[in-house]
Design an enzyme around this catalytic site. Structure first.
Site, PDB file in Angstrom:
ATOM      1  N   GLY A 157      14.578 -14.900 -58.112  1.00 12.26           N
ATOM      2  CA  GLY A 157      15.522 -14.585 -59.182  1.00 12.26           C
ATOM      3  C   GLY A 157      15.339 -13.135 -59.596  1.00 12.26           C
ATOM      4  O   GLY A 157      14.869 -12.292 -58.815  1.00 12.26           O
ATOM      5  N   ARG A 158      15.676 -12.853 -60.845  1.00 12.04           N
ATOM      6  CA  ARG A 158      15.624 -11.464 -61.307  1.00 12.04           C
ATOM      7  C   ARG A 158      14.225 -10.871 -61.197  1.00 12.04           C
ATOM      8  O   ARG A 158      14.047  -9.738 -60.732  1.00 12.04           O
ATOM      9  CB  ARG A 158      16.111 -11.384 -62.767  1.00 12.04           C
ATOM     10  CG  ARG A 158      17.596 -11.566 -62.905  1.00 12.04           C
ATOM     11  CD  ARG A 158      17.978 -11.769 -64.351  1.00 12.04           C
ATOM     12  NE  ARG A 158      17.635 -13.123 -64.773  1.00 12.04           N
ATOM     13  CZ  ARG A 158      18.449 -13.927 -65.441  1.00 12.04           C
ATOM     14  NH1 ARG A 158      19.627 -13.507 -65.822  1.00 12.04           N
ATOM     15  NH2 ARG A 158      18.065 -15.143 -65.783  1.00 12.04           N
ATOM     16  N   ILE A 159      13.217 -11.644 -61.626  1.00 10.85           N
ATOM     17  CA  ILE A 159      11.849 -11.094 -61.627  1.00 10.85           C
ATOM     18  C   ILE A 159      11.309 -11.010 -60.201  1.00 10.85           C
ATOM     19  O   ILE A 159      10.675 -10.025 -59.822  1.00 10.85           O
ATOM     20  CB  ILE A 159      10.934 -11.934 -62.543  1.00 10.85           C
ATOM     21  CG1 ILE A 159      11.468 -11.885 -63.984  1.00 10.85           C
ATOM     22  CG2 ILE A 159       9.500 -11.432 -62.489  1.00 10.85           C
ATOM     23  CD1 ILE A 159      10.826 -12.891 -64.933  1.00 10.85           C
ATOM     24  N   ILE A 238       2.789 -16.132 -62.205  1.00  8.41           N
ATOM     25  CA  ILE A 238       3.264 -15.625 -63.499  1.00  8.41           C
ATOM     26  C   ILE A 238       4.426 -16.487 -64.006  1.00  8.41           C
ATOM     27  O   ILE A 238       5.164 -16.062 -64.883  1.00  8.41           O
ATOM     28  CB  ILE A 238       3.700 -14.138 -63.437  1.00  8.41           C
ATOM     29  CG1 ILE A 238       4.796 -13.920 -62.390  1.00  8.41           C
ATOM     30  CG2 ILE A 238       2.518 -13.231 -63.206  1.00  8.41           C
ATOM     31  CD1 ILE A 238       5.508 -12.577 -62.516  1.00  8.41           C
ATOM     32  N   ARG A 240       4.845 -20.719 -64.459  1.00  9.23           N
ATOM     33  CA  ARG A 240       4.332 -21.726 -65.377  1.00  9.23           C
ATOM     34  C   ARG A 240       3.172 -22.444 -64.703  1.00  9.23           C
ATOM     35  O   ARG A 240       3.194 -22.687 -63.489  1.00  9.23           O
ATOM     36  CB  ARG A 240       5.411 -22.762 -65.744  1.00  9.23           C
ATOM     37  CG  ARG A 240       6.488 -22.252 -66.701  1.00  9.23           C
ATOM     38  CD  ARG A 240       5.954 -21.971 -68.111  1.00  9.23           C
ATOM     39  NE  ARG A 240       7.001 -21.553 -69.039  1.00  9.23           N
ATOM     40  CZ  ARG A 240       7.367 -20.288 -69.271  1.00  9.23           C
ATOM     41  NH1 ARG A 240       6.749 -19.298 -68.647  1.00  9.23           N
ATOM     42  NH2 ARG A 240       8.305 -20.023 -70.150  1.00  9.23           N
ATOM     43  N   GLU A 269      -2.337 -24.685 -71.189  1.00  8.09           N
ATOM     44  CA  GLU A 269      -2.637 -23.522 -72.023  1.00  8.09           C
ATOM     45  C   GLU A 269      -2.374 -23.819 -73.501  1.00  8.09           C
ATOM     46  O   GLU A 269      -1.441 -24.568 -73.816  1.00  8.09           O
ATOM     47  CB  GLU A 269      -1.844 -22.286 -71.549  1.00  8.09           C
ATOM     48  CG  GLU A 269      -0.348 -22.420 -71.591  1.00  8.09           C
ATOM     49  CD  GLU A 269       0.357 -21.208 -70.953  1.00  8.09           C
ATOM     50  OE1 GLU A 269       0.073 -20.877 -69.792  1.00  8.09           O
ATOM     51  OE2 GLU A 269       1.178 -20.601 -71.645  1.00  8.09           O
ATOM     52  N   HIS A 287      -1.226 -15.505 -70.501  1.00  3.54           N
ATOM     53  CA  HIS A 287       0.242 -15.582 -70.535  1.00  3.54           C
ATOM     54  C   HIS A 287       0.836 -14.331 -71.209  1.00  3.54           C
ATOM     55  O   HIS A 287       1.492 -14.413 -72.256  1.00  3.54           O
ATOM     56  CB  HIS A 287       0.694 -16.857 -71.271  1.00  3.54           C
ATOM     57  CG  HIS A 287       2.078 -17.282 -70.887  1.00  3.54           C
ATOM     58  ND1 HIS A 287       2.469 -18.608 -70.830  1.00  3.54           N
ATOM     59  CD2 HIS A 287       3.177 -16.564 -70.547  1.00  3.54           C
ATOM     60  CE1 HIS A 287       3.748 -18.677 -70.473  1.00  3.54           C
ATOM     61  NE2 HIS A 287       4.199 -17.448 -70.293  1.00  3.54           N
TER      62      HIS A 287
HETATM   63  C1  GLV Z   1       7.490 -16.250 -70.723  1.00  2.00           C
HETATM   64  O1  GLV Z   1       6.753 -16.914 -70.065  1.00  2.00           O
HETATM   65  C2  GLV Z   1       8.900 -16.400 -70.693  1.00  2.00           C
HETATM   66  O2  GLV Z   1       9.385 -17.390 -70.130  1.00  2.00           O
HETATM   67  O3  GLV Z   1       9.604 -15.540 -71.247  1.00  2.00           O
END
Ligand code: GLV
Length: 337
Positions: A157-159, A238, A240, A269, A287
């Site tokens: 996706g975007r990230i 990064i 979940r 967490e 996180h």
């Molecule tokens: C952080 O984990 C988010 O989903 O913005």
């Protein structure tokens, strides 16, 4: 005078940014960072027309059941697995999230965590601080290279695409796997090659997880998937924590079936699996992938804009920038203001 809508803000979130809500609403804030119980969330929502919440606040049918005035929930985060969207839509409650504003910051962090993991940066610092550095040694703390290595991205996706863009500057080869393959032009733009799930694990030197979490992909990265990684590979998460079977990961790391893991997210967490805490070859962060000052402020500002518009105030009344269940809006929500 007509009563002003009431808004609940579940955490302290940059008072000056949140202050914009005061122009339109009576705001009930939260003075200190709080892990609200499910019942406390339900009680707060019962009295609210709108709410601004974070990923710590799980909201489903039980929380909105008695919330007869509630019309909108603005989540401060791009991930929204804390919200049961089906339950919110059924109750006519609009939900929003904060995409785009955090993409580059989160991609920066994903890349940094992957590098720290491969090059053993936090392990080396701990070793130095613990007083072990008595003699420079040619063969200690040897890590894996980033440049020229093969990066695997699970979730494009975007990230994920932001991470791929960074990888090109390091001369990495980029493989990705996604629910659906990207159009040719996007693949070309990111110099990214689509491969199957198993092949991604088998071929990546460094694998990064950036896909949205839902119960459907709980423990997607299980013992079988981990067994496909090669002993020199690293795994960075990064997204979940629930995506990874942490017990299986601890077994694999302890047995040297992969070199190291970088984890910013955890299944329980803020509790962290004690077996992961005890391992030297894990980089652990709490996180913080989106946690630059500018980006965290932008996320809150976007959530505030969403809430104001969703509750029919301000210049974008009725048109929140990033709705998640537009059907709740299209249906007019359950009530109008
Ligand atoms: C952080 O984990 C988010 O989903 O913005």
């Amino acid at each position: 005078m007509a009563e002003r809508p009431r808004v609940w803000v579940s955490q302290p979130l940059f008072a000056d940014v949140i202050g914009r809500l005061d122009e339109h609403f009576d705001v009930v804030g939260t003075a200190a960072v709080t892990q609200h119980s499910p019942d406390a969330i339900a009680a707060a929502l019962r009295e609210a027309d709108g709410a601004l919440v974070t990923l710590n606040d799980a909201i489903g049918a039980a929380q909105v059941g008695g919330a007869s005035r509630l019309r909108a929930i603005a989540n401060v985060g791009v991930g929204y697995n804390n919200l049961d969207l089906a339950a919110l839509s059924a109750a006519g409650i609009l939900a929003t999230n904060t995409p785009d504003v955090l993409t580059e910051t989160t991609a920066d962090f994903g890349f940094a965590l992957m590098m720290a993991t491969a090059r053993r940066i936090t392990e080396a610092e701990r070793w130095l601080r613990d007083g072990h550095w008595r003699q420079w040694s040619f063969e200690s703390l040897l890590g894996g290279d980033i440049h020229g290595a093969t990066l695997g991205i699970l979730g494009m996706g975007r990230i994920g695409r932001g991470i791929a863009r960074r990888a090109s500057g390091f001369g990495m080869r980029v493989l990705y796997h996604n629910r659906s393959r990207l159009p040719d032009a996007v693949e070309r733009e990111h110099a990214a090659e689509y491969v199957g799930f198993e092949a991604l694990f088998e071929r990546a030197d460094h694998l990064v997880l950036v896909l949205p979490y839902s119960p459907a992909n709980h423990h997607l990265v299980d013992a079988a998937a981990l067994a496909r990684l090669r002993p020199h590979a690293t795994l960075t998460n990064i997204a979940r924590g629930g995506l990874i079977d942490e017990a299986a990961l601890a077994d694999a790391l302890a047995a040297g079936r992969l070199a190291a893991a970088g984890l910013d997210v955890f299944e329980g967490e803020p509790a962290v699996n004690p077996r992961l805490l005890a391992l030297r070859n894990v980089v652990l962060t709490p996180h913080i992938a989106s946690a630059s000052l500018a980006t965290r402020r932008a996320m809150v500002a976007l959530a505030v804009a969403n809430l104001i518009a969703a509750l029919d105030r301000g210049p974008d009344a009725g048109r929140p920038p990033s709705p998640l269940n537009a059907e709740a809006l299209a249906g007019g929500g359950k009530r109008s203001a």
